[in-house]
Design a protein around this motif. Structure first.
Motif, PDB file in Angstrom:
ATOM      1  N   LEU A 191       9.434  34.303 -16.694  1.00 11.86           N
ATOM      2  CA  LEU A 191       9.518  32.319 -17.478  1.00 11.86           C
ATOM      3  C   LEU A 191      11.050  32.347 -16.982  1.00 11.86           C
ATOM      4  CD1 LEU A 191       7.571  33.252 -21.393  1.00 11.86           C
ATOM      5  CD2 LEU A 191       7.127  31.789 -19.430  1.00 11.86           C
ATOM      6  N   LYS A 192      11.721  33.526 -17.465  1.00  9.88           N
ATOM      7  CA  LYS A 192      13.598  32.872 -16.938  1.00  9.88           C
ATOM      8  C   LYS A 192      13.836  32.693 -15.966  1.00  9.88           C
ATOM      9  CE  LYS A 192      17.823  34.898 -17.371  1.00  9.88           C
ATOM     10  NZ  LYS A 192      18.999  36.043 -18.045  1.00  9.88           N
ATOM     11  N   ASN A 193      13.055  33.406 -14.547  1.00  9.09           N
ATOM     12  CA  ASN A 193      13.050  32.907 -12.734  1.00  9.09           C
ATOM     13  C   ASN A 193      12.465  31.354 -13.299  1.00  9.09           C
ATOM     14  OD1 ASN A 193      13.920  33.749 -10.450  1.00  9.09           O
ATOM     15  ND2 ASN A 193      11.463  33.201 -10.125  1.00  9.09           N
ATOM     16  N   TYR A 194      11.191  31.577 -13.640  1.00 12.54           N
ATOM     17  CA  TYR A 194      10.195  30.145 -12.816  1.00 12.54           C
ATOM     18  C   TYR A 194      10.727  28.762 -14.238  1.00 12.54           C
ATOM     19  CZ  TYR A 194       8.242  33.061  -9.435  1.00 12.54           C
ATOM     20  OH  TYR A 194       8.372  33.725  -8.283  1.00 12.54           O
ATOM     21  N   TYR A 195      10.976  29.058 -15.303  1.00 14.29           N
ATOM     22  CA  TYR A 195      10.987  28.165 -16.296  1.00 14.29           C
ATOM     23  C   TYR A 195      12.284  28.124 -17.174  1.00 14.29           C
ATOM     24  CZ  TYR A 195       6.662  26.636 -15.640  1.00 14.29           C
ATOM     25  OH  TYR A 195       4.984  27.075 -15.209  1.00 14.29           O
ATOM     26  N   PRO A 196      13.719  28.514 -16.209  1.00 14.02           N
ATOM     27  CA  PRO A 196      14.918  29.298 -16.671  1.00 14.02           C
ATOM     28  C   PRO A 196      15.271  28.092 -17.910  1.00 14.02           C
ATOM     29  CG  PRO A 196      15.125  27.861 -14.599  1.00 14.02           C
ATOM     30  CD  PRO A 196      13.775  28.094 -14.736  1.00 14.02           C
ATOM     31  N   ALA A 197      15.387  27.370 -17.812  1.00 13.50           N
ATOM     32  CA  ALA A 197      15.681  26.064 -19.081  1.00 13.50           C
ATOM     33  C   ALA A 197      15.150  26.303 -20.233  1.00 13.50           C
ATOM     34  CB  ALA A 197      16.128  24.950 -18.637  1.00 13.50           C
ATOM     35  N   GLU A 198      13.909  26.039 -20.294  1.00 17.51           N
ATOM     36  CA  GLU A 198      12.941  26.280 -21.554  1.00 17.51           C
ATOM     37  C   GLU A 198      13.011  27.778 -22.218  1.00 17.51           C
ATOM     38  OE1 GLU A 198      11.612  23.166 -18.071  1.00 17.51           O
ATOM     39  OE2 GLU A 198      11.723  25.339 -18.357  1.00 17.51           O
ATOM     40  N   PHE A 199      13.601  28.737 -20.980  1.00 20.58           N
ATOM     41  CA  PHE A 199      13.634  30.298 -21.394  1.00 20.58           C
ATOM     42  C   PHE A 199      14.168  30.209 -23.121  1.00 20.58           C
ATOM     43  CE2 PHE A 199      14.862  34.454 -21.138  1.00 20.58           C
ATOM     44  CZ  PHE A 199      13.858  34.965 -21.882  1.00 20.58           C
ATOM     45  N   MET A 200      15.890  29.398 -21.703  1.00 25.56           N
ATOM     46  CA  MET A 200      16.613  29.647 -22.562  1.00 25.56           C
ATOM     47  C   MET A 200      16.968  28.766 -23.775  1.00 25.56           C
ATOM     48  SD  MET A 200      18.559  32.200 -21.401  1.00 25.56           S
ATOM     49  CE  MET A 200      20.053  31.848 -22.357  1.00 25.56           C
TER      50      MET A 200
ATOM     51  N   VAL B 278      25.108  30.976 -24.654  1.00 25.07           N
ATOM     52  CA  VAL B 278      25.515  29.854 -23.909  1.00 25.07           C
ATOM     53  C   VAL B 278      26.342  29.777 -22.942  1.00 25.07           C
ATOM     54  CG1 VAL B 278      27.387  28.011 -24.383  1.00 25.07           C
ATOM     55  CG2 VAL B 278      25.481  28.645 -26.564  1.00 25.07           C
ATOM     56  N   ASP B 279      27.152  31.362 -22.547  1.00 24.85           N
ATOM     57  CA  ASP B 279      27.909  31.880 -21.561  1.00 24.85           C
ATOM     58  C   ASP B 279      26.638  32.014 -21.015  1.00 24.85           C
ATOM     59  OD1 ASP B 279      30.580  31.820 -21.842  1.00 24.85           O
ATOM     60  OD2 ASP B 279      30.165  33.949 -21.488  1.00 24.85           O
ATOM     61  N   GLU B 280      25.269  32.688 -20.874  1.00 23.64           N
ATOM     62  CA  GLU B 280      24.234  32.874 -19.568  1.00 23.64           C
ATOM     63  C   GLU B 280      23.842  31.346 -19.301  1.00 23.64           C
ATOM     64  OE1 GLU B 280      22.111  35.239 -17.706  1.00 23.64           O
ATOM     65  OE2 GLU B 280      23.499  35.432 -18.042  1.00 23.64           O
ATOM     66  N   VAL B 281      23.848  30.196 -20.166  1.00 23.69           N
ATOM     67  CA  VAL B 281      23.773  29.489 -19.448  1.00 23.69           C
ATOM     68  C   VAL B 281      24.317  29.158 -18.425  1.00 23.69           C
ATOM     69  CG1 VAL B 281      23.119  27.186 -21.079  1.00 23.69           C
ATOM     70  CG2 VAL B 281      21.874  28.627 -21.519  1.00 23.69           C
ATOM     71  N   LYS B 282      25.335  29.305 -18.602  1.00 19.05           N
ATOM     72  CA  LYS B 282      26.036  28.230 -18.071  1.00 19.05           C
ATOM     73  C   LYS B 282      26.642  29.363 -16.680  1.00 19.05           C
ATOM     74  CE  LYS B 282      29.473  26.329 -22.163  1.00 19.05           C
ATOM     75  NZ  LYS B 282      30.855  26.450 -22.466  1.00 19.05           N
ATOM     76  N   ARG B 283      26.063  30.264 -17.114  1.00 16.65           N
ATOM     77  CA  ARG B 283      26.243  31.238 -16.194  1.00 16.65           C
ATOM     78  C   ARG B 283      25.378  30.969 -15.200  1.00 16.65           C
ATOM     79  NH1 ARG B 283      23.634  35.434 -13.470  1.00 16.65           N
ATOM     80  NH2 ARG B 283      22.564  35.380 -15.172  1.00 16.65           N
TER      81      ARG B 283
ATOM     82  N   ASP C 150      15.432  17.295 -30.612  1.00 16.38           N
ATOM     83  CA  ASP C 150      14.950  17.626 -31.688  1.00 16.38           C
ATOM     84  C   ASP C 150      14.689  18.736 -32.363  1.00 16.38           C
ATOM     85  OD1 ASP C 150      12.189  16.460 -29.756  1.00 16.38           O
ATOM     86  OD2 ASP C 150      12.415  18.133 -28.431  1.00 16.38           O
ATOM     87  N   LEU C 151      14.205  19.340 -33.041  1.00 18.74           N
ATOM     88  CA  LEU C 151      14.319  19.576 -34.199  1.00 18.74           C
ATOM     89  C   LEU C 151      14.779  21.514 -33.693  1.00 18.74           C
ATOM     90  CD1 LEU C 151      14.920  20.474 -37.625  1.00 18.74           C
ATOM     91  CD2 LEU C 151      12.659  21.591 -37.112  1.00 18.74           C
ATOM     92  N   VAL C 152      14.397  21.553 -32.446  1.00 21.63           N
ATOM     93  CA  VAL C 152      15.073  23.270 -32.309  1.00 21.63           C
ATOM     94  C   VAL C 152      15.642  22.734 -30.733  1.00 21.63           C
ATOM     95  CG1 VAL C 152      13.185  24.434 -33.456  1.00 21.63           C
ATOM     96  CG2 VAL C 152      13.177  23.110 -30.868  1.00 21.63           C
ATOM     97  N   PHE C 153      16.388  23.569 -30.027  1.00 22.89           N
ATOM     98  CA  PHE C 153      16.516  23.732 -29.135  1.00 22.89           C
ATOM     99  C   PHE C 153      15.829  22.966 -27.906  1.00 22.89           C
ATOM    100  CE2 PHE C 153      19.819  26.077 -30.981  1.00 22.89           C
ATOM    101  CZ  PHE C 153      21.225  25.645 -30.195  1.00 22.89           C
ATOM    102  N   SER C 154      16.362  22.394 -26.850  1.00 23.33           N
ATOM    103  CA  SER C 154      14.894  22.013 -25.799  1.00 23.33           C
ATOM    104  C   SER C 154      14.995  21.951 -24.534  1.00 23.33           C
ATOM    105  CB  SER C 154      14.060  20.316 -26.406  1.00 23.33           C
ATOM    106  OG  SER C 154      14.948  19.820 -26.514  1.00 23.33           O
TER     107      SER C 154
ATOM    108  N   VAL D  93      19.977  22.648 -21.173  1.00 21.40           N
ATOM    109  CA  VAL D  93      19.308  22.642 -22.294  1.00 21.40           C
ATOM    110  C   VAL D  93      19.922  21.718 -23.482  1.00 21.40           C
ATOM    111  CG1 VAL D  93      19.227  24.930 -23.957  1.00 21.40           C
ATOM    112  CG2 VAL D  93      19.431  24.656 -21.730  1.00 21.40           C
ATOM    113  N   MET D  94      19.027  20.958 -24.019  1.00 25.29           N
ATOM    114  CA  MET D  94      19.310  20.437 -24.958  1.00 25.29           C
ATOM    115  C   MET D  94      19.560  21.379 -26.271  1.00 25.29           C
ATOM    116  SD  MET D  94      20.126  16.708 -25.585  1.00 25.29           S
ATOM    117  CE  MET D  94      19.516  16.228 -24.578  1.00 25.29           C
ATOM    118  N   PHE D  95      21.277  20.298 -27.517  1.00 25.58           N
ATOM    119  CA  PHE D  95      20.792  21.741 -29.082  1.00 25.58           C
ATOM    120  C   PHE D  95      20.241  20.899 -30.237  1.00 25.58           C
ATOM    121  CE2 PHE D  95      23.195  22.509 -32.342  1.00 25.58           C
ATOM    122  CZ  PHE D  95      23.981  23.970 -31.795  1.00 25.58           C
TER     123      PHE D  95
END
Length: 403
Positions: A20-29, A47-52, A66-70, A80-82
């Motif tokens: 999931l982290k490899n193929y859907y990284p934004a959704e995974f984070m 958050v640091d990993e998202v930037k990395r 949304d209510l959750v991160f997306s 990645v939306m807060f």
């Protein structure tokens, strides 16, 4: 069999998450941040990993979040939306109310927003939090202007709620003009970057659109130091470098009359405290620029009560690059479980006394209970780990026996 079955299960979980982290990284984070949204230390690390990974973590947006991160796509860029549900001081009830009011149709402007929301659930505090977090930036006003005129916004929302009540059962109840309140704000110059970042930290719990230390990242990457989120990886007896900007020093006097201070220091992953004696405080104020990050060489001591630092040297980032550090000793094996014997009885007071002690004195030594009776002894794993203080307090209970 136990080891094989568990290693197989963990291997599958590792495979799933890696995939999931490899193929859907934004959704995974986004999912990971949602899971840990109440744990600020872990969120800052992720958050640091998202930037990395090359993604931007975008502050909340009243029309996109949304209510959750997306995961989202803005101008062809994956972000990645807060999640608005992670805002401090907003609450899920208010945010869900806003999301229900928004539905499939975005809010056009402030007039549209105040006319459609339920003002009984979305109060001044919620609107203020959303403004400070940047959720209304798309409406075209500066955060300064919105905060200065927040009373007008809240008043307009109240008028809209009153209008909705008046049209109930009315012949013109379906006329949107009857329940639309117009509001126009006077724009004002925006706050400076530092103030905006402080607003974000207050409402989000950490910096999102930037960090006060961002301009020093390149230099910090050249230093072998420990971030505040990695303190649990340190070894007892070792030395390490802590790097950050001094946010403030609270000066105190010990029982012996010695002056000392507790410095709050901000690094890229959060904040930590460091005790300074009077001469070190003087050194800081006279020899260093407190508006810039500073390096602190410390000794590390780990015991049942946590990790403690003893300051050895204060130095510039340039000198910190070549600093040599002593390695710690590997931890000795854990102490064997402490076993306490209790005679079988219908009186449950003793159990409450034990619980009161162990719940307030948790440490690293496992506690086991042995219930003794004529029919035989029953061993119970309590699930608690205690410190030496708890051991002493338990020994003081006369009806207990430490085995």
């Amino acid at each position: 069999g136990f080891n094989k079955s568990h290693s197989a299960a963990y291997a599958m979980v590792t495979f799933y998450t890696s995939y999931l982290k490899n193929y859907y990284p934004a959704e995974f984070m986004a999912a990971l941040l949602t899971l840990e949204k109440d744990n600020t230390d872990k969120v800052v690390r992720y958050v640091d990993e998202v930037k990395r990974m090359g993604f931007d973590l975008v502050p909340p947006n009243i029309n996109r979040s949304d209510l959750v991160f997306s995961a989202d796509n803005i101008d062809g860029r994956e972000v990645v939306m807060f999640g608005m549900g992670a805002l401090k001081g907003a609450g899920d009830i208010a945010i869900n109310s806003i999301l229900n009011s928004r539905g499939d149709e975005e809010f056009k402007d402030f007039s549209d927003f105040v006319s459609r929301i339920d003002s009984s659930k979305v109060n001044k505090r919620v609107i203020e939090t959303l403004i400070k977090a940047g959720a209304f930036d798309s409406f075209g006003y500066s955060r300064h202007a919105m905060l200065e005129q927040i009373e007008d916004i809240v008043e307009a929302a109240g008028k809209a709620a009153q209008a909705k009540k008046m049209v109930i059962g009315s012949l013109f109840g379906d006329d949107e003009d009857m329940i639309t309140i117009k509001i126009e704000l006077k724009d004002m110059p925006e706050f400076d970057d530092k103030e905006i970042l402080e607003f974000e930290k207050g409402s989000l719990g950490f910096y999102v659109s930037g960090h006060p230390l961002d301009k020093y990242r390149e230099t910090l990457d050249e230093i072998n130091y420990t971030k505040s989120s990695d303190f649990d990886t340190l070894e007892d007896g070792s030395e390490t470098l802590l790097v950050g900007q001094v946010e403030g020093i609270v000066q105190k006097v010990s029982k012996k009359g010695n002056k000392f201070g507790i410095a709050t220091i901000m690094d890229l992953h959060g904040s930590f405290e460091l005790m300074l004696f009077e001469d070190r405080i003087k050194e800081l104020n006279e020899d260093f620029d407190l508006s810039k990050p500073i390096a602190f060489k410390v000794g590390v001591k780990i015991d049942d009560f946590g990790t403690k630092f003893s300051l050895k040297k204060i130095e510039s980032l340039k000198d910190a690059k070549t600093e040599k550090l002593k390695k710690g000793k590997k931890k000795e094996k854990n102490l064997p479980p402490l076993q306490i014997g209790i005679e079988f009885s219908n009186d449950d007071k003793i159990i409450y006394d034990i619980f009161d002690i162990v719940s307030h004195n948790q440490g690293k030594r496992e506690l086991k209970l042995i219930i003794k009776s004529k029919l035989g002894d029953v061993e119970i794993q309590s699930g608690y780990y205690i410190n030496p203080n708890a051991e002493q307090l338990l020994k003081n209970i006369q009806s207990l026996s430490v085995i």
